[in-house]
Design an enzyme around this catalytic site. Structure first.
Site, PDB file in Angstrom:
ATOM      1  N   CYS A 150       0.756  -1.240  -0.135  1.00 24.48           N
ATOM      2  CA  CYS A 150      -0.044   0.042  -0.089  1.00 24.48           C
ATOM      3  C   CYS A 150       0.817   1.468   0.071  1.00 24.48           C
ATOM      4  O   CYS A 150       1.488   1.765   0.876  1.00 24.48           O
ATOM      5  CB  CYS A 150      -1.016  -0.109   1.372  1.00 24.48           C
ATOM      6  SG  CYS A 150      -1.593   1.444   1.577  1.00 24.48           S
ATOM      7  N   CYS A 152      -0.043   3.824   2.727  1.00 23.76           N
ATOM      8  CA  CYS A 152       0.599   3.255   4.213  1.00 23.76           C
ATOM      9  C   CYS A 152       2.008   3.529   4.318  1.00 23.76           C
ATOM     10  O   CYS A 152       2.414   3.844   5.193  1.00 23.76           O
ATOM     11  CB  CYS A 152       0.408   1.963   3.994  1.00 23.76           C
ATOM     12  SG  CYS A 152      -1.494   1.355   4.127  1.00 23.76           S
TER      13      CYS A 152
END
Length: 144
Positions: free
Chosen positions: A68, A71
């Protein structure tokens, strides 16, 4: 009278009684001698979850995954927040790929997701990555 706070150790999950006025003194775990209040996020795993959400200091969990992009860009912000919030709130990172059962149990539908726990219960949730001032403002709105 001294207020005693119950705080789980991020290394061994043992509960520690720490006087409120000693939170800044880098308290060590009575069981494993690890640092109880870290200035960096600790890794949260399925087996630690039930123990770590307990205690008198709130726990903020960042649910993330290695694949991600948002993230990864949020990780340094979360680290900065951990340093600023030491003694007020504990911060942990939950890898949603390595802990799929816990991620499902928590109802994670998007990442990054932040979940705030107080006294063993979820009290707030926020999805997405945002700058440090916005993260700190959100936590202040939650009483942190």
């Amino acid at each position: 009278m001294t207020t005693q706070l119950l705080i789980p150790c991020p290394a061994c999950n043992g509960l520690n009684r720490i006087p409120a006025e000693r939170l800044a003194d880098e308290p060590k775990c009575g069981r494993c001698k690890s640092e109880v209040l870290r200035s960096k996020p600790f890794e949260l795993k399925q087996g630690d979850y039930a123990s770590q959400i307990k205690g008198d200091l709130p726990l903020l969990v960042d649910v993330w995954a290695d694949w991600c992009g948002p993230c990864k860009s949020f990780a340094p912000v979360f680290e900065q927040a951990a340093a600023q919030l030491a003694g007020k709130c504990r911060l942990a990172k939950l890898d949603s790929e390595a802990n799929q059962q816990l991620s499902a149990q928590l109802g994670i539908r998007s990442i990054p997701s932040l979940i705030l726990f107080k006294n063993g219960r979820e009290v707030a949730r926020q999805s997405g990555a945002f700058p440090l001032p916005q993260l700190l403002a959100w936590l202040r709105s939650q009483g942190i």
